[in-house]
Enzyme design. Sequence first.
Site, mmCIF file in Angstrom:
data_model
loop_
_atom_site.group_PDB
_atom_site.id
_atom_site.type_symbol
_atom_site.label_atom_id
_atom_site.label_comp_id
_atom_site.label_asym_id
_atom_site.label_seq_id
_atom_site.Cartn_x
_atom_site.Cartn_y
_atom_site.Cartn_z
ATOM 1 N N ASP A 45 0.840 -1.197 0.000
ATOM 2 C CA ASP A 45 0.000 0.000 0.000
ATOM 3 C C ASP A 45 0.879 1.253 0.000
ATOM 4 O O ASP A 45 0.541 2.259 -0.621
ATOM 5 C CB ASP A 45 -0.925 0.003 1.217
ATOM 6 C CG ASP A 45 -2.105 -0.940 1.046
ATOM 7 O OD1 ASP A 45 -2.483 -1.202 -0.116
ATOM 8 O OD2 ASP A 45 -2.642 -1.406 2.053
ATOM 9 N N GLY A 46 2.002 1.177 0.716
ATOM 10 C CA GLY A 46 2.939 2.312 0.745
ATOM 11 C C GLY A 46 3.439 2.657 -0.654
ATOM 12 O O GLY A 46 3.625 3.832 -0.985
ATOM 13 N N ASN A 122 -4.589 8.716 1.911
ATOM 14 C CA ASN A 122 -4.913 8.102 3.212
ATOM 15 C C ASN A 122 -5.366 9.140 4.229
ATOM 16 O O ASN A 122 -6.479 9.097 4.697
ATOM 17 C CB ASN A 122 -3.693 7.393 3.809
ATOM 18 C CG ASN A 122 -3.634 5.924 3.453
ATOM 19 O OD1 ASN A 122 -4.553 5.381 2.855
ATOM 20 N ND2 ASN A 122 -2.543 5.285 3.828
ATOM 21 N N GLU A 123 -4.442 10.033 4.586
ATOM 22 C CA GLU A 123 -4.762 10.980 5.656
ATOM 23 C C GLU A 123 -3.739 12.093 5.748
ATOM 24 O O GLU A 123 -2.661 12.037 5.165
ATOM 25 C CB GLU A 123 -4.839 10.278 7.026
ATOM 26 C CG GLU A 123 -3.517 9.941 7.690
ATOM 27 C CD GLU A 123 -2.845 8.707 7.136
ATOM 28 O OE1 GLU A 123 -1.817 8.878 6.436
ATOM 29 O OE2 GLU A 123 -3.317 7.595 7.352
ATOM 30 N N ARG A 148 -6.724 19.845 22.790
ATOM 31 C CA ARG A 148 -5.389 19.713 23.397
ATOM 32 C C ARG A 148 -5.048 18.244 23.435
ATOM 33 O O ARG A 148 -5.845 17.438 23.937
ATOM 34 C CB ARG A 148 -5.383 20.237 24.829
ATOM 35 C CG ARG A 148 -5.401 21.726 24.937
ATOM 36 C CD ARG A 148 -5.398 22.140 26.395
ATOM 37 N NE ARG A 148 -5.446 23.583 26.512
ATOM 38 C CZ ARG A 148 -6.540 24.299 26.326
ATOM 39 N NH1 ARG A 148 -7.666 23.714 25.997
ATOM 40 N NH2 ARG A 148 -6.511 25.609 26.441
ATOM 41 N N ASP A 150 -2.151 14.968 21.671
ATOM 42 C CA ASP A 150 -1.003 14.624 20.820
ATOM 43 C C ASP A 150 -1.186 15.111 19.387
ATOM 44 O O ASP A 150 -0.235 15.551 18.748
ATOM 45 C CB ASP A 150 -0.805 13.100 20.801
ATOM 46 C CG ASP A 150 -0.146 12.605 22.081
ATOM 47 O OD1 ASP A 150 0.101 13.436 22.972
ATOM 48 O OD2 ASP A 150 0.109 11.384 22.180
ATOM 49 N N ALA A 185 -4.946 10.925 21.538
ATOM 50 C CA ALA A 185 -4.751 11.181 22.966
ATOM 51 C C ALA A 185 -5.105 12.609 23.372
ATOM 52 O O ALA A 185 -4.234 13.398 23.753
ATOM 53 C CB ALA A 185 -3.295 10.864 23.347
HETATM 54 P P1 NAP Z 1 4.343 1.971 6.763
HETATM 55 O O1 NAP Z 1 4.911 2.273 8.102
HETATM 56 O O2 NAP Z 1 4.858 0.822 5.981
HETATM 57 O O3 NAP Z 1 2.737 1.824 6.893
HETATM 58 C C1 NAP Z 1 2.132 1.262 7.983
HETATM 59 C C2 NAP Z 1 1.191 0.152 7.536
HETATM 60 O O4 NAP Z 1 -0.013 0.734 7.001
HETATM 61 C C3 NAP Z 1 1.741 -0.756 6.459
HETATM 62 O O5 NAP Z 1 1.433 -2.086 6.829
HETATM 63 C C4 NAP Z 1 0.979 -0.317 5.231
HETATM 64 O O6 NAP Z 1 0.849 -1.349 4.273
HETATM 65 C C5 NAP Z 1 -0.360 -0.002 5.843
HETATM 66 N N1 NAP Z 1 -1.294 0.834 5.056
HETATM 67 C C6 NAP Z 1 -1.039 1.903 4.274
HETATM 68 N N2 NAP Z 1 -2.172 2.396 3.773
HETATM 69 C C7 NAP Z 1 -3.177 1.612 4.237
HETATM 70 C C8 NAP Z 1 -4.583 1.607 4.065
HETATM 71 N N3 NAP Z 1 -5.187 2.540 3.318
HETATM 72 N N4 NAP Z 1 -5.308 0.650 4.707
HETATM 73 C C9 NAP Z 1 -4.716 -0.268 5.484
HETATM 74 N N5 NAP Z 1 -3.389 -0.327 5.685
HETATM 75 C C10 NAP Z 1 -2.622 0.615 5.070
HETATM 76 O O7 NAP Z 1 4.407 3.319 5.906
HETATM 77 P P2 NAP Z 1 3.852 3.515 4.428
HETATM 78 O O8 NAP Z 1 3.749 2.207 3.749
HETATM 79 O O9 NAP Z 1 4.648 4.605 3.825
HETATM 80 O O10 NAP Z 1 2.358 4.014 4.683
HETATM 81 C C11 NAP Z 1 2.085 5.275 5.191
HETATM 82 C C12 NAP Z 1 0.872 5.110 6.034
HETATM 83 O O11 NAP Z 1 1.199 4.477 7.259
HETATM 84 C C13 NAP Z 1 0.238 6.406 6.473
HETATM 85 O O12 NAP Z 1 -0.575 6.951 5.460
HETATM 86 C C14 NAP Z 1 -0.530 5.964 7.696
HETATM 87 O O13 NAP Z 1 -1.868 5.616 7.388
HETATM 88 C C15 NAP Z 1 0.154 4.706 8.149
HETATM 89 N N6 NAP Z 1 0.613 4.867 9.533
HETATM 90 C C16 NAP Z 1 -0.023 4.147 10.492
HETATM 91 C C17 NAP Z 1 0.303 4.328 11.820
HETATM 92 C C18 NAP Z 1 -0.437 3.523 12.841
HETATM 93 O O14 NAP Z 1 -1.258 2.667 12.471
HETATM 94 N N7 NAP Z 1 -0.204 3.775 14.118
HETATM 95 C C19 NAP Z 1 1.296 5.223 12.189
HETATM 96 C C20 NAP Z 1 1.929 5.946 11.173
HETATM 97 C C21 NAP Z 1 1.568 5.764 9.840
HETATM 98 P P3 NAP Z 1 2.107 -1.837 3.359
HETATM 99 O O15 NAP Z 1 2.984 -2.634 4.288
HETATM 100 O O16 NAP Z 1 1.443 -2.678 2.335
HETATM 101 O O17 NAP Z 1 2.809 -0.627 2.814
HETATM 102 MN MN MN Z 2 4.789 0.333 3.761
#
Ligand code: NAP
Ligand code: MN
Length: 264
Positions: A45-46, A122-123, A148, A150, A185
């Site tokens: 997805d990334g 995504n967001e 107020r 995180d 939070a």
């Molecule tokens: P990453 O650290 O690899 O992403 C975190 C996980 O989110 C990965 O397993 C990724 O899948 C999955 N993901 C991404 N988009 C998704 C969606 N629309 N639905 C379900 N899972 C999804 O970083 P990245 O691949 O660059 O992705 C960036 C995204 O990470 C941000 O947009 C944010 O949504 C997410 N993120 C999540 C958290 C959390 O859950 N606490 C914290 C920070 C960021 P893949 O392994 O297939 O890439």
């Molecule tokens: Mn990823």
Amino acid sequence: MKFAIISKGDATSDKIKRQIMQYLTGFDLEHDEKKPDIVISVGGDGTLLYAFHQYVDRLSETAFVGVHTGHLGFYADWTPDELEKLVIHLAKIPFQVVQYPVLEVIVRFNSGKGEKRYLALNECTIKATEGSLVVDVFINGDKFETFRGDGLCISTPTGSTAYNKALNGAILHPSLSAIQIAEMASINNRVFRTIGSPLVLPEHHKCIIKPVNDVDYNITIDHLFLVHKDVKSIQYRVAEERVRFARLRPFPFWVRVRQSFIGD
Ligand code: NAP
Ligand code: MN
């Protein structure tokens, strides 16, 4: 039809990229990195988030499709062993397209420094670079609360299964043209009060966040990290633009949710 392929860059994804390239050029499709009609992302997805931002200026002309080389993804939902089926479908013109909402973010700056506009698949998250985030939240022009805590996460329906889900936000079906605001939070006591629940805003509703104190902000747009100084306000709404995905076979959203989070 013109296509581009974006690989995550690991050996498996690169190999699949070469295979797709061979297949599609064999079908007389034209490889065009600059102005593709279809972008095939190979990785996770990334990788699709990265591909989206590479082609964010031509969303109305470009459709996306994702092959996953790791686990099943929300955007990357084709497996490597379906490659032949995928390319045969792609070679058939025209393929069906589904359109999903994306988030528009406008960051406005103090003292005539203008504004910056972003689209997120995504967001968008916002945090203070130090200390708690303290911001006034306005919805459609009315002050809603002073937040107020995180930070805040404003997500799209397809992004609702990503960071938003970890914040206990709801999973929204992508046929809903909406954005969701989830808290990170929040501080809640007799002095400070926030709504506590995630909010879902429909199309044309506007959420504006205004800083209460003069600090810098860490803003993320999907996988991109930005630091902004001198922020006057940040505005969120459903964008006019939409993201287009090639729909080559049925794969219902709720089935994907179950397979990703609950298992078979
Ligand atoms: P990453 O650290 O690899 O992403 C975190 C996980 O989110 C990965 O397993 C990724 O899948 C999955 N993901 C991404 N988009 C998704 C969606 N629309 N639905 C379900 N899972 C999804 O970083 P990245 O691949 O660059 O992705 C960036 C995204 O990470 C941000 O947009 C944010 O949504 C997410 N993120 C999540 C958290 C959390 O859950 N606490 C914290 C920070 C960021 P893949 O392994 O297939 O890439
Ligand atoms: Mn990823």
